[in-house]
Every structure is written in structure tokens, then in C-alpha cells.
Design an enzyme around this catalytic site. Structure first.
Site, PDB file in Angstrom:
ATOM      1  N   LYS A 104      34.381  38.304  77.516  1.00 54.18           N
ATOM      2  CA  LYS A 104      34.063  37.388  76.413  1.00 54.18           C
ATOM      3  C   LYS A 104      35.082  36.243  76.316  1.00 54.18           C
ATOM      4  O   LYS A 104      34.729  35.119  75.931  1.00 54.18           O
ATOM      5  CB  LYS A 104      33.974  38.154  75.095  1.00 54.18           C
ATOM      6  CG  LYS A 104      32.799  39.141  75.036  1.00 54.18           C
ATOM      7  CD  LYS A 104      31.450  38.457  75.175  1.00 54.18           C
ATOM      8  CE  LYS A 104      30.289  39.417  74.976  1.00 54.18           C
ATOM      9  NZ  LYS A 104      28.977  38.740  75.138  1.00 54.18           N
ATOM     10  N   TYR A 156      35.479  44.299  78.371  1.00 56.25           N
ATOM     11  CA  TYR A 156      34.614  43.526  77.466  1.00 56.25           C
ATOM     12  C   TYR A 156      35.359  42.280  76.970  1.00 56.25           C
ATOM     13  O   TYR A 156      34.835  41.163  77.007  1.00 56.25           O
ATOM     14  CB  TYR A 156      34.197  44.422  76.296  1.00 56.25           C
ATOM     15  CG  TYR A 156      33.268  43.763  75.304  1.00 56.25           C
ATOM     16  CD1 TYR A 156      31.929  43.563  75.613  1.00 56.25           C
ATOM     17  CD2 TYR A 156      33.722  43.343  74.056  1.00 56.25           C
ATOM     18  CE1 TYR A 156      31.064  42.957  74.699  1.00 56.25           C
ATOM     19  CE2 TYR A 156      32.879  42.741  73.145  1.00 56.25           C
ATOM     20  CZ  TYR A 156      31.541  42.556  73.466  1.00 56.25           C
ATOM     21  OH  TYR A 156      30.694  41.958  72.570  1.00 56.25           O
TER      22      TYR A 156
HETATM   23  N1  LIG Z   1      26.768  43.975  67.998  1.00 55.40           N
HETATM   24  C1  LIG Z   1      27.940  43.423  67.842  1.00 55.40           C
HETATM   25  O1  LIG Z   1      28.733  43.832  66.990  1.00 55.40           O
HETATM   26  C2  LIG Z   1      28.344  42.243  68.707  1.00 55.40           C
HETATM   27  C3  LIG Z   1      29.536  41.559  68.378  1.00 55.40           C
HETATM   28  C4  LIG Z   1      29.935  40.487  69.164  1.00 55.40           C
HETATM   29  C5  LIG Z   1      29.156  40.083  70.227  1.00 55.40           C
HETATM   30  N2  LIG Z   1      28.012  40.762  70.537  1.00 55.40           N
HETATM   31  C6  LIG Z   1      27.253  40.297  71.692  1.00 55.40           C
HETATM   32  O2  LIG Z   1      25.926  40.003  71.309  1.00 55.40           O
HETATM   33  C7  LIG Z   1      25.056  40.197  72.425  1.00 55.40           C
HETATM   34  C8  LIG Z   1      23.898  41.105  72.007  1.00 55.40           C
HETATM   35  O3  LIG Z   1      24.455  42.320  71.560  1.00 55.40           O
HETATM   36  P1  LIG Z   1      23.625  43.387  70.697  1.00 55.40           P
HETATM   37  O4  LIG Z   1      24.589  44.044  69.818  1.00 55.40           O
HETATM   38  O5  LIG Z   1      22.402  42.759  70.167  1.00 55.40           O
HETATM   39  O6  LIG Z   1      23.271  44.420  71.881  1.00 55.40           O
HETATM   40  P2  LIG Z   1      21.972  45.338  72.120  1.00 55.40           P
HETATM   41  O7  LIG Z   1      22.346  46.321  73.171  1.00 55.40           O
HETATM   42  O8  LIG Z   1      21.444  45.841  70.836  1.00 55.40           O
HETATM   43  O9  LIG Z   1      20.950  44.279  72.750  1.00 55.40           O
HETATM   44  C9  LIG Z   1      21.267  43.687  73.994  1.00 55.40           C
HETATM   45  C10 LIG Z   1      19.993  43.381  74.757  1.00 55.40           C
HETATM   46  O10 LIG Z   1      20.388  42.837  76.031  1.00 55.40           O
HETATM   47  C11 LIG Z   1      19.648  43.485  77.062  1.00 55.40           C
HETATM   48  N3  LIG Z   1      20.420  43.478  78.312  1.00 55.40           N
HETATM   49  C12 LIG Z   1      21.474  44.264  78.639  1.00 55.40           C
HETATM   50  N4  LIG Z   1      21.869  44.002  79.898  1.00 55.40           N
HETATM   51  C13 LIG Z   1      21.054  43.017  80.366  1.00 55.40           C
HETATM   52  C14 LIG Z   1      20.954  42.335  81.591  1.00 55.40           C
HETATM   53  N5  LIG Z   1      21.752  42.635  82.627  1.00 55.40           N
HETATM   54  N6  LIG Z   1      20.026  41.361  81.722  1.00 55.40           N
HETATM   55  C15 LIG Z   1      19.177  41.076  80.691  1.00 55.40           C
HETATM   56  N7  LIG Z   1      19.193  41.721  79.522  1.00 55.40           N
HETATM   57  C16 LIG Z   1      20.138  42.665  79.350  1.00 55.40           C
HETATM   58  C17 LIG Z   1      19.403  44.886  76.538  1.00 55.40           C
HETATM   59  O11 LIG Z   1      18.310  45.514  77.190  1.00 55.40           O
HETATM   60  C18 LIG Z   1      19.155  44.629  75.051  1.00 55.40           C
HETATM   61  O12 LIG Z   1      17.804  44.372  74.780  1.00 55.40           O
HETATM   62  C19 LIG Z   1      25.913  40.776  73.546  1.00 55.40           C
HETATM   63  O13 LIG Z   1      26.299  39.718  74.424  1.00 55.40           O
HETATM   64  C20 LIG Z   1      27.123  41.325  72.802  1.00 55.40           C
HETATM   65  O14 LIG Z   1      28.286  41.369  73.603  1.00 55.40           O
HETATM   66  C21 LIG Z   1      27.584  41.833  69.801  1.00 55.40           C
END
Ligand SMILES: NC(=O)c1ccc[n+]([C@@H]2O[C@H](COP(=O)([O-])OP(=O)(O)OC[C@H]3O[C@@H](n4cnc5c(N)ncnc54)[C@H](O)[C@@H]3O)[C@@H](O)[C@H]2O)c1
Length: 252
Positions: free
Chosen positions: A161, A157
Site C-alpha cells: 500500500k 500489506y
Molecule cells: N476493509 C478495510 O478495512 C480496508 C482498509 C483499507 C484498505 N482496504 C482496501 O480496500 C480494497 C477492498 O477491500 P475490501 O475490504 O472490500 O476486501 P474484500 O475482500 O471484502 O473485497 C475485495 C474484492 O476483491 C476481489 N479480489 C481479490 N483479489 C483479486 C484479484 N487478484 N483480482 C481481482 N479481484 C480480486 C475479491 O474477490 C473481492 O471481491 C482492498 O484493496 C483493501 O486493501 C480495505
């Protein structure tokens, strides 16, 4: 009063079915954008799009696995045909998994890079080509504090990133002359279905106490507001930047 910074703008949001992506789509729609929601999961997507439509949003949806270049080509071509342009890209879709470095299987490594880095590239590059033709646009790539500092258990991961951070800066350098701004957002701990699937509430409480000066986890809306800022006219001289949204965690 709701500010409407995105009237007459077309915004594509990937991973819009839930979590942060949904909050970004909701914010853009509330501020007047025509929002195209894309997600790999059709079930989440149709429910999410229906809820924004019910709230008055101008939204449409496309099922899309961002790691499949041919699907990305097809969806971007459909959007170009139906909307004629994409003004804003929220390149958000991503996955995460906690695994010790020595136990990560090749297939798991590849999937992480395929979705989080290759997928980000496919979507950003295809949308950039359209933005060059139309003479400008704003791209916001979803990175993470894990793209800036390491965290044990997340080698694949973190690597994906970290790649997004430098992809963002390089795109900013190359695309600035075409009027395209490219920035990244680096969230810390945000409460979403993804983070809830990894950590128990007790782990989260300890984490907050130890690591987060503002003494809470972030909400998807905390992050969506920064996407909206970076997409807006308030950010016209900002490109190649990575904005950390972490309640102060990286201040330690
Ligand atoms: N939640 C956190 O703490 C956090 C922190 C830093 C970064 N992020 C980043 O934010 C983004 C969203 O994370 P989140 O926490 O909302 O996750 P989440 O799993 O709640 O939502 C992610 C969404 O992306 C969709 N998805 C997954 N793989 C996919 C693909 N191959 N093609 C299209 N859609 C796809 C999923 O179906 C889901 O609806 C991610 O890139 C994650 O790495 C999250």
C-alpha cells in the site's frame, strides 16, 4: 433526490464483487455511470452485478485476476471495443493477511505484492493508455492508512500500500498534461468480508475504543462516497492526493 454526476461516463471498478468495490460500483451506477465490474471471483461477481441491474443500474461484468497482466490486457481491449472509452477507474482490488514479519513465506510476500501493487500497476497503466488517447479521465487507486503508517503483522500489506501511494503521486505528475487526474484513497478500519475474516467482534470493539475518535468502524459506503467525489467534477483541481477515510484514527 439522487445526484447523477456520472451520466454518459464509463467506470471500471476492480474487486467489485463484494466489500468496498461493490459499494463503489453501486454508487457509480446510482449516479448514472455505465459500470464495468471486474473481480477474480465469478460467483461473487455475477450475484453482485445482478443485484445492481435489478436496481436499475447499467452494469456489465468481467472475470479478472488483476495480477495477471495478460488478463488485464484482454479485458481492457474488450472494454475499449465495446464502450470505446473508460472515463473513471476505481482501482480497488486487493487482499490482506495478518502474519508476523519473520513468518511471512516468500510465496505469500509475492502474492501480496502481485495483487496489491503489480495488479494496481497493470490495470492503471493499461487504462491510462486509453485515457491518453481519449484526452482525459480520473483514476482512483485504493491505498490504506497502512500505506502511510506501519502496523505490526502486516509488513507485506503495508509495503504494497505504501507502493500504491507513491505510484499514485508519480502517475499524477506524468499524466496531468494528458488531462488525467490520479488520486488515492486511504481507508482506516472498514467493515467488509475482508476485515471480518481477520478480526473477531471483540477485537473490533477494543480497536474502536482505543483508536477511532468517531467511535465506529467505517462502512463501504463511507469510502465509496470519497471515490465518487474524486471521480466527479467537484474534484477537477485535485490530483496526486491521498484522502484518508479513517474516523480520525491518524489524528493520534
Ligand atoms: N476493509 C478495510 O478495512 C480496508 C482498509 C483499507 C484498505 N482496504 C482496501 O480496500 C480494497 C477492498 O477491500 P475490501 O475490504 O472490500 O476486501 P474484500 O475482500 O471484502 O473485497 C475485495 C474484492 O476483491 C476481489 N479480489 C481479490 N483479489 C483479486 C484479484 N487478484 N483480482 C481481482 N479481484 C480480486 C475479491 O474477490 C473481492 O471481491 C482492498 O484493496 C483493501 O486493501 C480495505
Amino acid at each position: 433526490m439522487t445526484v447523477r454526476r456520472f451520466d454518459n461516463k464509463v467506470a471500471l471498478v476492480t474487486g467489485a464483487g463484494q466489500g468496498i468495490g461493490f459499494a463503489i460500483a453501486e454508487r457509480f451506477a446510482a449516479e448514472g455511470a455505465r459500470v464495468i465490474m471486474a473481480d477474480i471471483r465469478e460467483d461473487l461477481l455475477s450475484e453482485a452485478a445482478a443485484s445492481l441491474r435489478a436496481a436499475g443500474g447499467d452494469v456489465s461484468e468481467h472475470q479478472l485476476d488483476v495480477s495477471a497482466a495478460e488478463q488485464v490486457d484482454a479485458v481492457i481491449a474488450e472494454i475499449a471495443a465495446s464502450c470505446g472509452r473508460i472515463d473513471i477507474l476505481a482501482n480497488n482490488a486487493g487482499i490482506a493477511k495478518e502474519e508476523p514479519f519473520v513468518e511471512i513465506e516468500d510465496q505469500q510476500w509475492r502474492r501480496m505484492i502481485d495483487v496489491n501493487l503489480n495488479g494496481m500497476f497493470y490495470v492503471a497503466q493499461r487504462v491510462s493508455r486509453l485515457m491518453v488517447q481519449q484526452g482525459g479521465g480520473a483514476i482512483i487507486n485504493m491505498a490504506s492508512t497502512n500505506g502511510l503508517v506501519g502496523e505490526a503483522g502486516y509488513a507485506h500489506y503495508n509495503a504494497s500500500k505504501g507502493g500504491v501511494v507513491l505510484l499514485t503521486k508519480t502517475m499524477a505528475i506524468e499524466l496531468g498534461k494528458s488531462g488525467i487526474r490520479v488520486n488515492a484513497v486511504c481507508p482506516g478500519y472498514i467493515q467488509t468480508p475482508l476485515s471480518q475474516s481477520i478480526d473477531s467482534p471483540e477485537t473490533v470493539e477494543r480497536y474502536i475504543e482505543q483508536f477511532i475518535p468517531l467511535r465506529r468502524t467505517g462502512t463501504p459506503q463511507d469510502v465509496a462516497g470519497v471515490f465518487a467525489f474524486l471521480a466527479s467534477e467537484d474534484a477537477t483541481f485535485i490530483t496526486g492526493e491521498c484522502i484518508v477515510v479513517d474516523g480520525g484514527q491518524l489524528s493520534f
